[in-house]
Design an enzyme around this catalytic site. Structure first.
Site, PDB file in Angstrom:
ATOM      1  N   SER A 140       0.950  -1.133  -0.111  1.00  0.00           N
ATOM      2  CA  SER A 140      -0.099  -0.111   0.064  1.00  0.00           C
ATOM      3  C   SER A 140       0.906   1.250   0.023  1.00  0.00           C
ATOM      4  O   SER A 140       2.171   1.153   0.603  1.00  0.00           O
ATOM      5  CB  SER A 140      -0.736   0.053   1.301  1.00  0.00           C
ATOM      6  N   TYR A 153      -1.713  -0.752  10.693  1.00  0.00           N
ATOM      7  CA  TYR A 153      -2.028  -1.116   9.196  1.00  0.00           C
ATOM      8  C   TYR A 153      -1.052  -0.767   8.386  1.00  0.00           C
ATOM      9  O   TYR A 153      -0.163  -1.398   7.639  1.00  0.00           O
ATOM     10  CB  TYR A 153      -3.313  -0.608   8.594  1.00  0.00           C
TER      11      TYR A 153
HETATM   12  N1  LIG Z   1      -8.648  -0.693  -1.356  1.00  0.00           N
HETATM   13  C1  LIG Z   1      -7.517  -0.066  -1.078  1.00  0.00           C
HETATM   14  O1  LIG Z   1      -7.832   1.416  -0.962  1.00  0.00           O
HETATM   15  C2  LIG Z   1      -6.269  -0.679  -0.815  1.00  0.00           C
HETATM   16  C3  LIG Z   1      -5.250   0.586  -1.052  1.00  0.00           C
HETATM   17  C4  LIG Z   1      -3.923  -0.308  -0.888  1.00  0.00           C
HETATM   18  C5  LIG Z   1      -3.789  -1.333  -0.433  1.00  0.00           C
HETATM   19  N2  LIG Z   1      -4.705  -2.325  -0.479  1.00  0.00           N
HETATM   20  C6  LIG Z   1      -4.430  -3.627  -0.449  1.00  0.00           C
HETATM   21  O2  LIG Z   1      -4.969  -4.598  -1.388  1.00  0.00           O
HETATM   22  C7  LIG Z   1      -5.281  -5.771  -0.854  1.00  0.00           C
HETATM   23  C8  LIG Z   1      -6.904  -6.340  -1.169  1.00  0.00           C
HETATM   24  O3  LIG Z   1      -7.652  -5.482  -0.525  1.00  0.00           O
HETATM   25  P1  LIG Z   1      -9.073  -4.748  -1.116  1.00  0.00           P
HETATM   26  O4  LIG Z   1      -9.027  -3.334  -1.196  1.00  0.00           O
HETATM   27  O5  LIG Z   1      -9.461  -5.780  -2.434  1.00  0.00           O
HETATM   28  O6  LIG Z   1      -9.809  -5.383  -0.037  1.00  0.00           O
HETATM   29  P2  LIG Z   1     -11.381  -6.244   0.021  1.00  0.00           P
HETATM   30  O7  LIG Z   1     -12.223  -5.752  -1.045  1.00  0.00           O
HETATM   31  O8  LIG Z   1     -11.824  -6.320   1.495  1.00  0.00           O
HETATM   32  O9  LIG Z   1     -10.868  -7.714  -0.164  1.00  0.00           O
HETATM   33  C9  LIG Z   1     -10.076  -8.399   0.707  1.00  0.00           C
HETATM   34  C10 LIG Z   1      -9.920  -9.834   0.220  1.00  0.00           C
HETATM   35  O10 LIG Z   1      -8.968 -10.361   1.156  1.00  0.00           O
HETATM   36  C11 LIG Z   1      -9.462 -11.449   1.616  1.00  0.00           C
HETATM   37  N3  LIG Z   1      -9.095 -11.765   2.977  1.00  0.00           N
HETATM   38  C12 LIG Z   1      -8.828 -10.936   3.841  1.00  0.00           C
HETATM   39  N4  LIG Z   1      -8.248 -11.603   4.931  1.00  0.00           N
HETATM   40  C13 LIG Z   1      -8.121 -13.021   4.510  1.00  0.00           C
HETATM   41  C14 LIG Z   1      -7.656 -13.848   5.349  1.00  0.00           C
HETATM   42  N5  LIG Z   1      -7.163 -13.989   6.503  1.00  0.00           N
HETATM   43  N6  LIG Z   1      -7.355 -15.002   4.581  1.00  0.00           N
HETATM   44  C15 LIG Z   1      -7.879 -15.227   3.464  1.00  0.00           C
HETATM   45  N7  LIG Z   1      -8.495 -14.347   2.721  1.00  0.00           N
HETATM   46  C16 LIG Z   1      -8.450 -13.066   3.520  1.00  0.00           C
HETATM   47  C17 LIG Z   1     -10.803 -11.353   1.452  1.00  0.00           C
HETATM   48  O11 LIG Z   1     -11.508 -12.741   1.288  1.00  0.00           O
HETATM   49  P3  LIG Z   1     -13.082 -13.093   1.777  1.00  0.00           P
HETATM   50  O12 LIG Z   1     -14.024 -11.967   1.493  1.00  0.00           O
HETATM   51  O13 LIG Z   1     -13.213 -14.375   1.283  1.00  0.00           O
HETATM   52  O14 LIG Z   1     -12.837 -13.197   3.370  1.00  0.00           O
HETATM   53  C18 LIG Z   1     -11.301 -10.686   0.246  1.00  0.00           C
HETATM   54  O15 LIG Z   1     -10.997 -11.491  -0.734  1.00  0.00           O
HETATM   55  C19 LIG Z   1      -5.027  -5.914   0.678  1.00  0.00           C
HETATM   56  O16 LIG Z   1      -3.937  -6.210   0.831  1.00  0.00           O
HETATM   57  C20 LIG Z   1      -4.960  -4.086   1.008  1.00  0.00           C
HETATM   58  O17 LIG Z   1      -4.259  -4.060   2.198  1.00  0.00           O
HETATM   59  C21 LIG Z   1      -6.294  -1.717  -0.680  1.00  0.00           C
END
Ligand SMILES: NC(=O)c1ccc[n+]([C@@H]2O[C@H](COP(=O)([O-])OP(=O)(O)OC[C@H]3O[C@@H](n4cnc5c(N)ncnc54)[C@H](OP(=O)(O)O)[C@@H]3O)[C@@H](O)[C@H]2O)c1
Length: 260
Positions: A140, A153
């Protein structure tokens, strides 16, 4: 770009950025292993991938914060495909917590955002050495832009960046690459899962879009395209690198502009 014959394992493929990665790699003809906890969502994404590629992904229901699940994720992938070319460590969580809040927040974040990718990468490496494959970690922008309201985080993502660099250096002689993508805001379920209601989530993203240098925020597909590039042979000379996909957020706000 073509991933025919390549096996791509993606954690957190049931929603958000991971789901976009799954669909993008499917369009590039990869064989997919998709990890998540929510069976219904994972099935939905797998169906979309099958439509895009004509190939049915392997679905692995697993929580990456539970150590026993890690070996199973690798075993099920190798049992089905007999190889692994790309590991995308994408699954992650946000908890809105500051330095003064309960240390349990930090423990939960570490378990999913660091310990999970750490162990999974450890167990994937022997297979990646065989395939001369690579790892892409989804970090991130807040690994280097401090946000006190989500300090633990931010710390986990800073740790993931250093993990990327150290492991990249260690496995480079074996022909394995390790890189990270560092997104700015991407409108997914992430902040809603951290307790934001729909309206607050919308408001925050609108505010961020207005203040970002490019006056917009990224979508899952924008991140997925960068992940696929780094995972591809086009990036064969790139390792230990971090790539921002943040609409310019890391540049900050100019102290002086032409009107001052
Ligand atoms: N969105 C942003 O603004 C942003 C910015 C920078 C970085 N990121 C990073 O991008 C990545 C994806 O985030 P996202 O925004 O796509 O979030 P999201 O929409 O909340 O999706 C998160 C995904 O991770 C899975 N997950 C979470 N905890 C888990 C665990 N313990 N075991 C297995 N699967 C798990 C969830 O699975 P289930 O739903 O099946 O539980 C879901 O598929 C993360 O690492 C986040 O830190 C996001």
């Amino acid at each position: 770009m073509d991933f025919t014959g390549k096996v791509v394992l993606i954690t957190g493929a049931s929603a958000g950025i991971g789901a976009s990665c799954a669909l993008h790699f499917a369009k590039l003809s990869a064989d997919l292993a998709l990890v998540g906890r929510n069976v219904k969502n994972l099935n939905k994404i797998a169906e979309q991938c099958t439509k895009a590629s004509g190939k049915e992904p392997l679905i692995i229901i697993a929580d990456i914060s539970v150590e026993e699940n890690i070996a199973r994720i690798i075993k099920e992938t190798i049992d089905k495909y007999e190889r692994l070319d790309v590991l995308v460590n994408n699954a992650g969580i946000v908890i809105m917590a500051t330095f003064m809040d309960d240390i349990k927040n930090f423990d939960r974040l570490v378990a999913t955002n660091i310990r999970g990718p750490y162990l999974l990468t450890q167990q994937a490496i022997p297979h990646l050495i065989e395939s001369k494959g690579n790892v892409v970690n989804v970090s991130s922008i807040v690994s280097s832009v401090p946000i006190p309201a989500m300090m633990p985080y931010c710390m986990t993502k800073a740790a993931l960046d250093m993990f990327t660099k150290c492991v990249a250096l260690e496995v480079a002689p074996k022909g394995v690459r390790v890189n990270s993508v560092n997104p700015g805001p991407v409108n997914t379920e992430l902040f809603k899962r951290a307790g934001f209601d729909e309206e607050r989530n919308k408001g925050i993203f609108a505010m961020m879009a207005a203040t970002m240098p490019l006056k917009k925020y990224a979508h899952g597909e924008d991140v997925a395209k960068l992940v696929a590039f780094l995972a591809s042979d086009s990036a064969s000379c790139i390792t230990g690198s971090r790539y921002e996909v943040d609409c310019g957020l890391h540049l900050g706000t100019p102290v002086l502009d032409s009107k001052n």
